[in-house]
Design a protein around this motif. Structure first.
Motif, PDB file in Angstrom:
ATOM      1  N   SER A  46     -13.686  -1.309   3.764  1.00 47.55           N
ATOM      2  CA  SER A  46     -13.553   0.141   3.849  1.00 47.55           C
ATOM      3  C   SER A  46     -14.742   0.833   3.191  1.00 47.55           C
ATOM      4  CB  SER A  46     -12.253   0.582   3.178  1.00 47.55           C
ATOM      5  OG  SER A  46     -12.172   1.993   3.106  1.00 47.55           O
ATOM      6  N   SER A  59     -14.218   3.234   1.302  1.00 49.07           N
ATOM      7  CA  SER A  59     -13.655   3.509  -0.022  1.00 49.07           C
ATOM      8  C   SER A  59     -13.830   2.272  -0.895  1.00 49.07           C
ATOM      9  CB  SER A  59     -12.171   3.867   0.073  1.00 49.07           C
ATOM     10  OG  SER A  59     -11.977   5.006   0.890  1.00 49.07           O
ATOM     11  N   GLU A  73      -4.844   0.454   5.208  1.00 53.10           N
ATOM     12  CA  GLU A  73      -5.880   0.396   4.185  1.00 53.10           C
ATOM     13  C   GLU A  73      -5.239   0.065   2.848  1.00 53.10           C
ATOM     14  OE1 GLU A  73      -9.898   2.859   3.424  1.00 53.10           O
ATOM     15  OE2 GLU A  73      -8.085   4.033   3.086  1.00 53.10           O
ATOM     16  N   PHE A  74      -5.815  -0.889   2.147  1.00 51.69           N
ATOM     17  CA  PHE A  74      -5.231  -1.335   0.881  1.00 51.69           C
ATOM     18  C   PHE A  74      -6.329  -1.863  -0.031  1.00 51.69           C
ATOM     19  CE2 PHE A  74      -5.388  -4.817   3.840  1.00 51.69           C
ATOM     20  CZ  PHE A  74      -5.729  -5.926   3.087  1.00 51.69           C
ATOM     21  N   TYR A  75      -6.006  -1.997  -1.306  1.00 53.48           N
ATOM     22  CA  TYR A  75      -6.968  -2.515  -2.280  1.00 53.48           C
ATOM     23  C   TYR A  75      -7.099  -4.035  -2.134  1.00 53.48           C
ATOM     24  CZ  TYR A  75      -7.259   1.955  -4.703  1.00 53.48           C
ATOM     25  OH  TYR A  75      -7.491   3.267  -5.011  1.00 53.48           O
ATOM     26  N   THR A  94       0.829  -1.192   0.000  1.00 52.87           N
ATOM     27  CA  THR A  94       0.000   0.000   0.000  1.00 52.87           C
ATOM     28  C   THR A  94       0.866   1.245   0.000  1.00 52.87           C
ATOM     29  OG1 THR A  94      -1.686   1.243   1.217  1.00 52.87           O
ATOM     30  CG2 THR A  94      -0.185  -0.086   2.524  1.00 52.87           C
ATOM     31  N   LYS A 153     -11.585  -1.355  -1.244  1.00 53.15           N
ATOM     32  CA  LYS A 153     -10.503  -1.296  -0.271  1.00 53.15           C
ATOM     33  C   LYS A 153     -10.872  -2.034   1.020  1.00 53.15           C
ATOM     34  CE  LYS A 153      -7.688   2.723  -1.461  1.00 53.15           C
ATOM     35  NZ  LYS A 153      -7.062   3.955  -0.928  1.00 53.15           N
TER      36      LYS A 153
END
Length: 239
Positions: free
Chosen positions: A164, A166, A180-182, A146, A169
């Motif tokens: 998330s 988002s 937080e990451f995809y 990330t 994510k």
């Protein structure tokens, strides 16, 4: 990549710490010194509740504990951390083999400019190996990438995953940190036997649960955080 430095000479300690810090700032690659000390007892205390990914150790620490002793303590709990010895005692290199410490490098304190070059070269190699850890199927670590950084995380450090707000994510909750990451939650629910999908938005580490409120379907974690369980999945969690 977390680093520990143990060097009994305060001037040498500051020198090594400055080299590593300057490189970390310049590259902005997530390298972080979590402990820099002249006292090997502080490293032992650190090992009781945490671990690093790379250790820069002197051999002669002006203490009953030597760098070799420290290396043995580290290897008891972490077989893959990088051990780097910086010392004036070239004749003691054989000890790292006798004690089976698998040291990454053994750097002799000599010319200052050469020393800096050797430290940076070894640091770069340690970081390269750190990045490669996620590709080794037999290593029990979760690799997350990330914001241009790579994290290798022990499964027993994970508290829960959360979807998330988002799009596409995930938020990974550690004891005192959120990453937080995809990704998609469904790709993580079967990664480890301790992980359980308790809600469409949460995957919890069962070993980190303090208690479960079955009425309100709230899961309390040992780090003080909470997540939630669905009516359908809470039965399996309690079981």
């Amino acid at each position: 990549m977390k680093i520990v430095i143990c060097e009994d000479d305060p001037v040498q300690l500051e020198y090594v710490e400055t080299i590593l810090n300057n490189y970390a700032i310049m590259e902005d690659n997530g390298i972080e010194i979590v402990l820099a000390t002249t006292n090997p007892e502080e490293v032992i205390q650190f090992l009781e509740h945490s671990k690093a990914d790379c250790y820069f150790l002197d051999i002669d620490l002006s203490h009953e504990l030597t760098g070799i002793n420290l290396g043995s303590k580290i290897r008891e709990t972490d077989p893959i951390a990088s051990l780097v010895y910086i010392t004036t005692h070239a004749e003691m290199t054989y000890l790292t083999f006798i004690y089976k410490l698998a040291a990454l490098d053994f750097i002799i304190k000599d010319n200052t400019d050469v020393l800096k070059e050797k430290i940076l070269s070894t640091l770069k190699e340690a970081h390269r190996r750190y990045i490669k850890i996620g590709e080794q199927a037999n290593v029990q670590k979760l690799q997350i990438k990330t914001t241009g950084r790579t994290y290798n995380i022990d499964f027993d450090s994970i508290y829960f995953f959360e979807a998330s707000t988002s799009a596409h994510k995930i938020i990974l909750h550690l004891e005192n940190e959120h990453l937080e990451f995809y990704g998609r939650l469904k790709d993580y629910e079967n990664l480890h036997e301790d992980l359980y999908r308790c809600h469409r938005s949460f995957i919890v580490n069962k070993t980190k649960i303090q208690k479960v409120d079955s009425k309100d379907r709230v899961v309390y974690l040992t780090n003080g955080e909470i997540c939630y369980a669905s009516a359908r999945l809470i039965k399996g969690l309690i079981k």
